[in-house]
Design a protein around this motif. Structure first.
Motif, PDB file in Angstrom:
ATOM      1  N   ALA A   1       1.183  -1.418   0.318  1.00 45.03           N
ATOM      2  CA  ALA A   1      -0.169   0.046   0.070  1.00 45.03           C
ATOM      3  C   ALA A   1       1.103   1.141   0.076  1.00 45.03           C
ATOM      4  N   LYS A   2       1.981   1.735   0.798  1.00 47.94           N
ATOM      5  CA  LYS A   2       3.195   2.486   0.713  1.00 47.94           C
ATOM      6  C   LYS A   2       4.530   1.528   0.193  1.00 47.94           C
ATOM      7  N   PHE A   3       4.866   3.130   0.331  1.00 47.12           N
ATOM      8  CA  PHE A   3       6.558   2.060  -0.838  1.00 47.12           C
ATOM      9  C   PHE A   3       7.768   3.249  -0.012  1.00 47.12           C
ATOM     10  N   GLN A   4       8.123   2.627   0.910  1.00 47.05           N
ATOM     11  CA  GLN A   4       9.414   3.315   1.241  1.00 47.05           C
ATOM     12  C   GLN A   4      10.057   4.219   0.966  1.00 47.05           C
ATOM     13  N   PRO A   5      10.535   4.947   0.926  1.00 51.78           N
ATOM     14  CA  PRO A   5      11.430   6.502   0.321  1.00 51.78           C
ATOM     15  C   PRO A   5      12.615   6.414   0.039  1.00 51.78           C
TER      16      PRO A   5
END
Length: 420
Positions: free
Chosen positions: A13-17
């Motif tokens: 759902a979210k990616f790493q920086p």
């Protein structure tokens, strides 16, 4: 630099920086997510491909490495060239890959000159479960549109082998790839595919890992052939296989290792460990380009087609015309010169190596001249340094000879054109 490649359904759902994500074979429909070979899996299923999991995951890994190579600009690295890349790849059956992470990192480091960290997870695309159909071929041969691959194809069919030709789609070479395959193998003897890597942002132009897509396509093609160990022929002359640096500063990934025997051996080790039943062949690793031309088994056909092939490293820069002064062009000219007068009917922007060309980047003719003078002054072994450190004792003399002979072919045109 962080790269994630997996199926669209397995993306987090979210990616790493600072992480660039890619989805395999279909669009993720998400802002900022790149794509690899969109709709290709569907086409493979339609065309009767049903590879095993080991083959399919090898394809996915190779395409992921290509995506990482394109998406990580060298200009942003500390030295303007060497990158630190963290690559995470979703595979269909990752368990068989356990223990190969370091091997993969070292293999990619040899190929691109970068520092890689490899993470392998589940979540890759499932197999393209097509209805497998037999194909009437007994080997695979890479066909780039270049001179070496043309010789390789001619030799195989003259020896009554039945190769299926595999090409990586290249806008400049695609029509000649199709024409050569049809001429050599007839209809239905050619697969031509593209990695289809798309994303928003700056693309790295050096593309040192691009050849991995070529090898992935070849291994996939081999899955349609019968046999205990399908041969995959990589037709490349020995001088370019090893690609020794002409000057001391041109080392590591500045000299491509696409067909280097050490890289091929590392890839063979990986394929063997995964259980992929193919064997990679470098049939011309002890021959120069000129010796390949001289030894071709159908010289009439070669003479007809040779000058239509592409060798130039700056082909697109000069509107699809050979520049005549880059390293591949010099090697090409030297090979034709060794084969005999009147054989080279290629159109070159610079017919002579003595012509000045400040717009095309490094002065490769001067670098080649310095290499020749260095060998004359210090000897071939001093010039090569540790170049042959990879070779075992039984083959080192053969590799040394092909490098010496290859440099002599270039020297001949340097002297012909008055550079030396």
């Amino acid at each position: 630099m962080k790269i994630l490649c997996t199926s669209a359904d397995s993306l987090p759902a979210k990616f790493q920086p600072d992480e660039q994500a890619f989805s395999f074979f279909k669009s993720a429909g998400r802002e900022g997510v790149g794509n690899i070979a969109n709709t290709w899996k569907r086409a493979l299923k339609r065309d009767g491909f049903a590879p095993d999991a080991a083959t399919w995951d090898f394809v996915q890994f190779c395409l992921a490495a290509c995506a990482a190579d394109l998406a990580c600009p060298r200009a942003t690295s500390a030295d303007g060239w060497t990158r630190v890349i963290e690559l995470t790849v979703g595979l269909h059956e990752p368990l068989r890959w356990i223990g190969y992470e370091e091997h993969l990192a070292n293999m990619l480091k040899l190929l691109t000159g970068d520092h890689w960290t490899i993470r392998l997870l589940g979540g890759g695309e499932a197999l393209p479960a097509g209805t497998a159909t037999a194909v009437p071929h007994d080997c695979v041969c890479l066909l780039s549109g270049g001179l070496d691959s043309l010789v390789g194809g001619i030799d195989l069919v003259t020896e009554k082998r039945r190769p299926v030709f595999v090409s990586q789609l290249a806008h400049d070479d695609s029509p000649r790839q199709i024409a050569y395959a049809k001429r050599l193998g007839g209809p239905n003897s050619h697969w031509q595919w593209s990695h289809g890597i798309t994303f928003k942002g700056q693309r790295e132009p050096s593309t040192r890992a691009r050849s991995l897509a070529f090898y992935a396509f070849a291994v996939l093609a081999a899955s349609r052939l019968s046999g205990e160990r399908v041969q995959i022929f990589v037709p490349e002359n020995g001088f370019i296989c090893i690609n020794p640096p002409l000057v001391p500063g041109r080392v590591s990934s500045l000299s491509t290792k696409t067909t280097h025997p050490q890289f091929i051996a590392m890839m063979q080790t990986l394929l063997d460990g995964l259980g992929v039943k193919v064997v990679l062949e470098l049939p011309y690793r002890f021959k120069t380009k000129g010796q390949m031309l001289e030894g071709c088994l159908d010289k009439d056909l070669l003479d007809e087609l040779a000058s239509t092939t592409t060798s130039c490293g700056r082909f697109r820069t000069y509107n699809r015309t050979h520049c005549g002064r880059c390293v591949p062009c010099m090697i090409r000219k030297g090979a034709f010169h060794a084969w005999g007068p009147g054989r080279d009917r290629t159109t070159y922007v610079h017919e002579s190596l003595a012509e000045s060309d400040k717009s095309s980047g490094p002065d490769d003719a001067m670098a080649a001249a310095l290499a020749v003078l260095s060998v004359e002054k210090q000897g071939l072994d001093r010039f090569l340094g540790a170049t042959l450190g990879f070779a075992d004792a039984a083959e080192r003399a053969s590799y040394r000879k092909v490098l010496g002979d290859g440099l002599s072919e270039v020297e001949a045109i340097l002297r012909r054109d008055g550079v030396l």
